[in-house]
Design an enzyme around this catalytic site. Structure first.
Site, PDB file in Angstrom:
ATOM      1  N   TYR A   1      35.493 -60.379   5.356  1.00  0.00           N
ATOM      2  CA  TYR A   1      35.435 -61.657   6.070  1.00  0.00           C
ATOM      3  C   TYR A   1      36.713 -62.041   6.801  1.00  0.00           C
ATOM      4  O   TYR A   1      36.721 -63.042   7.515  1.00  0.00           O
ATOM      5  CB  TYR A   1      35.020 -62.765   5.093  1.00  0.00           C
TER       6      TYR A   1
ATOM      7  N   ASP B   1      23.220 -50.661   1.583  1.00  0.00           N
ATOM      8  CA  ASP B   1      24.536 -50.031   1.581  1.00  0.00           C
ATOM      9  C   ASP B   1      24.481 -48.724   0.793  1.00  0.00           C
ATOM     10  O   ASP B   1      23.845 -48.665  -0.267  1.00  0.00           O
ATOM     11  CB  ASP B   1      25.576 -50.965   0.952  1.00  0.00           C
TER      12      ASP B   1
ATOM     13  N   SER C   1      28.646 -59.595  -1.665  1.00  0.00           N
ATOM     14  CA  SER C   1      29.941 -59.551  -0.974  1.00  0.00           C
ATOM     15  C   SER C   1      31.042 -58.883  -1.786  1.00  0.00           C
ATOM     16  O   SER C   1      32.223 -59.177  -1.607  1.00  0.00           O
ATOM     17  CB  SER C   1      30.384 -60.974  -0.578  1.00  0.00           C
TER      18      SER C   1
ATOM     19  N   GLY D   1      24.366 -61.006   6.026  1.00  0.00           N
ATOM     20  CA  GLY D   1      25.262 -62.017   6.560  1.00  0.00           C
ATOM     21  C   GLY D   1      25.135 -62.206   8.061  1.00  0.00           C
ATOM     22  O   GLY D   1      24.772 -61.293   8.801  1.00  0.00           O
TER      23      GLY D   1
ATOM     24  N   GLU E   1      29.819 -67.585  -2.812  1.00  0.00           N
ATOM     25  CA  GLU E   1      29.785 -67.282  -1.384  1.00  0.00           C
ATOM     26  C   GLU E   1      29.487 -68.505  -0.520  1.00  0.00           C
ATOM     27  O   GLU E   1      29.165 -68.358   0.664  1.00  0.00           O
ATOM     28  CB  GLU E   1      28.753 -66.192  -1.109  1.00  0.00           C
TER      29      GLU E   1
ATOM     30  N   ARG F   1      19.502 -55.275   4.538  1.00  0.00           N
ATOM     31  CA  ARG F   1      20.539 -54.283   4.834  1.00  0.00           C
ATOM     32  C   ARG F   1      20.837 -53.510   3.561  1.00  0.00           C
ATOM     33  O   ARG F   1      21.053 -54.114   2.505  1.00  0.00           O
ATOM     34  CB  ARG F   1      21.822 -54.959   5.337  1.00  0.00           C
TER      35      ARG F   1
ATOM     36  N   ASN G   1      20.863 -55.807   0.440  1.00  0.00           N
ATOM     37  CA  ASN G   1      21.080 -57.218   0.763  1.00  0.00           C
ATOM     38  C   ASN G   1      19.813 -57.737   1.439  1.00  0.00           C
ATOM     39  O   ASN G   1      19.503 -57.341   2.567  1.00  0.00           O
ATOM     40  CB  ASN G   1      22.271 -57.374   1.710  1.00  0.00           C
TER      41      ASN G   1
ATOM     42  N   GLU H   1      23.542 -50.825  -2.969  1.00  0.00           N
ATOM     43  CA  GLU H   1      22.817 -52.080  -3.196  1.00  0.00           C
ATOM     44  C   GLU H   1      22.028 -52.425  -1.954  1.00  0.00           C
ATOM     45  O   GLU H   1      22.236 -51.841  -0.879  1.00  0.00           O
ATOM     46  CB  GLU H   1      23.763 -53.225  -3.549  1.00  0.00           C
TER      47      GLU H   1
END
Length: 337
Positions: A220, A261, A150, A280, A18, A259, A276, A274
């Protein structure tokens, strides 16, 4: 308030897959921070980083580093050793959060709804593992690397032949894999912003331009996905996503931002996919969109995070890993040395 006397380093790059996304985030962060602080430098996550941090007399670091070495506690441990405050979770929480298996095992004890899974290894019998996955998890499964973000390395497989082929391919890159049952539902995410107070940001539903899974490409490339804020969920599911998001954040010991998900089925409990621990900050990232919907514009968000990290460090509101608050007797051996 931002202090014009402070030097901020935005750290990006590194050996992670990443790294390019990391640099995109840094290119967004740097001009925003430069408006408010005396000096902002963009530094690479490499062997020269410690020297660069000292040379620039950096006061605080904003990590824009995603994946291994930047998000798994390595960078965070370096900054702890150097005594430099930074945004985000401390080393242990960072390591736990990036590892999908560790995340699940820790949160399962707190009652987090999770997909059934198996951990398999390249050294085990492939045919037996393939059959075990199908028998215990169902005909359709998801294959995940332990510690990539990601959506990198994630594959979907249905049936014996497809699953075996996917496992063979994945084992060329990883020695261990997490295999999960496939759950049908909407892709939902929510963030936690922990400053003077802790708040769960508005919940987002993620959709893609052609209904595909929210993969690296869709995350992205501008225009390939939409963020629907607030997510059009039934009130009880919306509230439950926010409750579970806070549980994941606190349960893993995250700090400042995170964050989570979820896959949310048509009825019943949201299922955590998951967490984070360093969301991002690119132009297509979810966390800044959710913050903006909560009334926090990007410049304000990043400055408040910087100021919070500086205040925490200056006021020593957290125990130091190496503080000498334990009073110990002097050892006889040390007296003679």
């Amino acid at each position: 308030m931002p202090d014009k006397n402070k030097t901020v380093a935005v750290v990006c790059g590194g050996p992670s897959p990443e790294a390019d996304v990391s640099r995109i985030a840094a290119n967004r962060l740097t001009p925003s921070l430069s408006k408010h602080y005396g000096k902002v430098v963009k530094l690479e996550l490499d062997k020269q980083l410690p020297e660069q941090l000292v040379r620039h007399e950096v006061d605080v670091v904003f990590p824009a580093t995603y994946g291994p070495q930047g998000e798994d506690g390595c960078l965070q441990g370096l900054l702890e050793v150097m005594g430099i405050p930074y945004i985000g979770s401390r080393p242990q929480a960072s390591a736990n959060a990036l590892n999908k298996v560790t995340t699940k095992r820790l949160l399962s004890h707190l009652g987090m709804p999770l997909a059934k899974d198996l951990v398999i290894r390249a050294s085990d019998n492939l045919e037996r593992n393939t059959n075990n996955c199908l028998e215990q998890l169902g005909e359709k499964v998801i294959i995940k690397p332990f510690s990539q973000g990601s959506g990198i390395g994630i594959q979907f497989a249905e049936g014996y032949d497809q699953l075996k082929a996917c496992l063979q391919e994945s084992f060329k890159k990883d020695n261990e894999l997490l295999i999960e049952e496939f759950i049908v539902g909407r892709e939902i995410t929510a963030g936690v912003l922990e400053l003077e107070a802790t708040q769960v940001l508005p919940v987002i539903e993620i959709t893609t331009c052609d209904g595909a899974w929210y993969s690296y490409e869709y995350r992205y490339n501008p225009g390939m996905s939409d963020h629907i804020i607030p997510a059009p969920l039934p009130p009880e599911q919306y509230q439950r996503v926010q409750e579970l998001t806070l549980l994941a954040h606190t349960g893993l010991g995250c700090r400042d931002i995170s964050r989570s998900d979820f896959i949310v089925p048509s009825s019943g409990e949201p299922v955590l996919a998951e967490l984070n621990n360093l969301p991002g900050m690119t132009p297509t990232s979810l966390f800044p969109d959710s913050a903006r919907h909560a009334g926090i514009e990007f410049d304000d968000l990043v400055c408040r995070l910087i100021d919070h990290a500086l205040t925490r460090h200056e006021q020593k509101t957290e125990p130091d890993y190496c503080s000498g608050y334990w009073e110990l007797p002097e050892l006889e051996l040390s007296k003679s040395s």
